[in-house]
Design a protein around this motif. Structure first.
Motif, mmCIF file in Angstrom:
data_model
loop_
_atom_site.group_PDB
_atom_site.id
_atom_site.type_symbol
_atom_site.label_atom_id
_atom_site.label_comp_id
_atom_site.label_asym_id
_atom_site.label_seq_id
_atom_site.Cartn_x
_atom_site.Cartn_y
_atom_site.Cartn_z
ATOM 1 N N SER A 88 7.346 -2.620 3.767
ATOM 2 C CA SER A 88 6.194 -1.831 4.227
ATOM 3 C C SER A 88 5.094 -1.773 3.173
ATOM 4 O O SER A 88 4.577 -0.707 2.843
ATOM 5 C CB SER A 88 6.618 -0.404 4.594
ATOM 6 O OG SER A 88 7.544 -0.429 5.646
ATOM 7 N N THR A 89 4.740 -2.931 2.648
ATOM 8 C CA THR A 89 3.664 -2.984 1.656
ATOM 9 C C THR A 89 2.669 -4.087 1.988
ATOM 10 O O THR A 89 3.018 -5.127 2.555
ATOM 11 C CB THR A 89 4.204 -3.259 0.233
ATOM 12 O OG1 THR A 89 4.989 -4.452 0.258
ATOM 13 C CG2 THR A 89 5.036 -2.101 -0.281
ATOM 14 N N THR A 125 -2.510 -4.928 -6.988
ATOM 15 C CA THR A 125 -1.875 -3.687 -6.551
ATOM 16 C C THR A 125 -1.251 -3.875 -5.172
ATOM 17 O O THR A 125 -1.518 -4.870 -4.483
ATOM 18 C CB THR A 125 -2.888 -2.531 -6.485
ATOM 19 O OG1 THR A 125 -3.905 -2.866 -5.533
ATOM 20 C CG2 THR A 125 -3.524 -2.298 -7.848
ATOM 21 N N THR A 126 -0.405 -2.938 -4.798
ATOM 22 C CA THR A 126 0.132 -2.938 -3.445
ATOM 23 C C THR A 126 -0.106 -1.576 -2.810
ATOM 24 O O THR A 126 -0.238 -0.569 -3.499
ATOM 25 C CB THR A 126 1.647 -3.236 -3.414
ATOM 26 O OG1 THR A 126 2.315 -2.257 -4.218
ATOM 27 C CG2 THR A 126 1.963 -4.620 -3.909
ATOM 28 N N VAL A 127 -0.208 -1.587 -1.493
ATOM 29 C CA VAL A 127 -0.390 -0.349 -0.736
ATOM 30 C C VAL A 127 0.813 -0.171 0.177
ATOM 31 O O VAL A 127 1.182 -1.082 0.917
ATOM 32 C CB VAL A 127 -1.670 -0.416 0.122
ATOM 33 C CG1 VAL A 127 -1.862 0.886 0.891
ATOM 34 C CG2 VAL A 127 -2.888 -0.710 -0.742
ATOM 35 N N LEU A 128 1.416 0.992 0.100
ATOM 36 C CA LEU A 128 2.569 1.312 0.929
ATOM 37 C C LEU A 128 2.086 1.904 2.249
ATOM 38 O O LEU A 128 1.089 2.620 2.278
ATOM 39 C CB LEU A 128 3.409 2.350 0.172
ATOM 40 C CG LEU A 128 4.878 2.520 0.525
ATOM 41 C CD1 LEU A 128 5.663 1.247 0.226
ATOM 42 C CD2 LEU A 128 5.457 3.699 -0.284
ATOM 43 N N ALA A 161 -0.032 -6.416 -0.101
ATOM 44 C CA ALA A 161 -0.443 -6.829 -1.445
ATOM 45 C C ALA A 161 -1.940 -7.086 -1.457
ATOM 46 O O ALA A 161 -2.482 -7.676 -0.514
ATOM 47 C CB ALA A 161 0.311 -8.089 -1.859
ATOM 48 N N THR A 206 -2.259 2.431 6.838
ATOM 49 C CA THR A 206 -3.157 1.513 6.148
ATOM 50 C C THR A 206 -3.881 0.650 7.177
ATOM 51 O O THR A 206 -3.264 0.144 8.113
ATOM 52 C CB THR A 206 -2.364 0.629 5.162
ATOM 53 O OG1 THR A 206 -1.815 1.477 4.143
ATOM 54 C CG2 THR A 206 -3.254 -0.412 4.508
#
Lengths: 402, 70
Positions: free
Chosen positions: A88-89, A96-99, A91, A5
């Motif tokens: 490991s996220t 939403t959250t991204v891993l 926000a 990410t």
């Protein structure tokens, strides 16, 4: 790593994504950007965009075809609000959250504002394309009176562009000499003289007490009580690294995300890197921690940090660039390379400041520490190489540059 | 297939980044405009770095008709 990410969809973030693909990473790359626009280039904002010469299309960093090739999961128009290192996220503001397996922090910086100053029409900072378009529209009105607060590089470029557009421009600088902290007093004066020679009213050693107006900007009140009528006020007093979203994440924040010499965030176990304006890393070239707010570093560090993230801590390489930046003001191309102190020794080695074409070197303790050029890009390149090699002051002075 | 590299002189702003990252492959002329000198002087990765590191995207790199940069 299967998922990387990138937080920040500007130059450093884009270059990070490109570097990952170039190195053969075929997992998911999610790129999060607070602005709703595709990554664009910032240097033209204070120049061609402000001048009304370039539109939105012209500043796009990459075209649609390239994004197709890069195969990015672009999340634009949504701000990152938090980082949970253990989980490991990341926000996001939309809930939403991204891993991630690997993370690139490239959130850049935000313009500083004047303390206690109300937000009102006519009062601008310049960081985003929308800022530039709004400012360009305002300055384009006939007889526009512009006050620029801060005679740094952005403020000076804004002043030069507004002046060329026919506006009446006043530049206010709190320090006795512009840019003295970067270029030293003598060369700061040379830069300030550009404004004076072009007919811009440069006032140094004055602060701003207030910006006044009923419904929009009408005047600036100086610290000495004098007033300057204004239709537009542009505040260019520097930027702060955009790290608020990382508060409480456990990452070390020290005027930027603190990183080691390979751009890994301190305490991130080799899974998080930072690049561009937001990163404070240990630069082996300088032998000290530094943070750089210029185009070339954003591009180069984005690329380097992403490659290190992919390679892992054991194979990662130190990031040891010689800082370089440029500024275009009036008809002069100012370029600087190195990291000199304001009280370093200086020597004119080419041309003459009176002609607006010259190269000046900076040195300390027998070493070359920096070089400044006005409209002499080829000559400056010689010193850029010498700086990278760690050349002595004597070697630099003996160099023939033609 | 060798790289094909071109510099758009109208776009070039004389940053010198290309000649710094890929010395010998690029150089600035007396007007401060980048020119291709010898593409064999550096590894291909440096040519790509130079093209991607051009502030005005003035350098185009292709191979076999496929664009690699910018």
């Amino acid at each position: 790593m299967r998922t990387i990410t990138v937080v920040g969809a500007s130059l450093a973030g884009l270059r990070a994504a490109e570097a990952l693909r170039q190195k053969g990473f075929d997992g998911t790359i999610t790129v999060v950007g607070a602005e709703s626009r595709l990554p664009y280039d910032r240097p033209p904002l204070s120049k061609q965009v402000l001048a009304g010469e370039w539109g939105v299309d012209r500043v796009q960093l990459r075209d649609e075809e390239r994004y197709g090739e890069l195969d990015l999961d672009l999340r634009l128009g949504v701000r990152a609000t938090g980082l949970d290192v253990a989980a490991s996220t990341v926000a996001l503001a939309d809930g939403t959250t991204v891993l991630f397996d690997g993370l690139v922090i490239a959130t850049g910086a935000s313009p500083r504002v004047l303390p206690g100053m109300p937000d009102m029409p006519g009062l601008f900072t310049l960081r985003t394309l929308d800022d530039a378009i709004g400012l360009s529209d305002a300055v384009g009105r006939p007889g526009c009176r512009v006050v620029v607060v801060g005679a740094g590089f952005i403020g000076s470029e804004v002043a030069a562009t507004c002046h060329r557009r026919g506006a009446t421009v006043t530049v206010l600088e709190a320090l006795p000499v512009p840019l003295a902290r970067v270029l030293g007093g003598e060369m700061g004066k040379v830069c300030g003289q550009l404004h004076v020679d072009e007919g811009v009213d440069l006032r140094c050693g004055v602060g701003v007490a207030a910006v006044e107006g009923d419904e929009r900007v009408e005047r600036v009140v100086l610290s000495d009580g004098r007033k300057i009528d204004a239709d537009v006020v542009v505040v260019g007093v520097g930027v702060s690294p955009a790290t608020a979203w990382l508060d409480g994440s456990g990452l070390a924040l020290r005027d930027g995300v603190l990183c080691d010499d390979r751009c890994f965030a301190a305490g991130s176990a080799g899974r998080i890197v930072a690049a561009g304006d937001v990163a404070r890393w240990h630069n082996p070239w300088l032998g000290a921690d530094m943070r750089v707010e210029h185009w070339t570093n954003a591009a180069e560090q984005g690329d380097h940090a992403a490659k290190n993230l992919l390679a892992g801590p054991d194979a990662a390489e130190p990031y040891a660039p010689v800082p370089f930046f440029w500024s275009d003001q009036y008809d002069v191309k100012i370029q600087y390379v190195g990291h000199s102190a304001p009280d370093d020794e200086i020597a004119l080695v080419h041309g003459s400041p009176a002609d607006r074409k010259f190269v000046v070197l900076y040195g300390r303790d027998g070493r070359l520490t920096g070089a400044l050029a006005f409209s002499r890009p080829r000559q400056l390149m010689t010193y850029r190489r010498l700086l990278a090699e760690g050349a002595s002051w004597e070697t630099a002075l003996a160099q023939e540059v033609g | 297939m060798a790289l094909e590299v071109s510099v758009d002189a109208d776009k070039c702003m004389g940053s010198g980044n290309c000649s710094f990252w890929a010395p010998g492959a690029f150089d600035l002329n007396d007007d401060g405009v980048a020119e291709v000198v010898d593409l064999d002087a550096v590894p291909e990765e440096k040519i790509l770095l130079a093209a991607q590191g051009c502030p005005t995207q003035a350098i185009t790199v292709t191979r076999d008709g496929q664009r690699l940069a910018p």
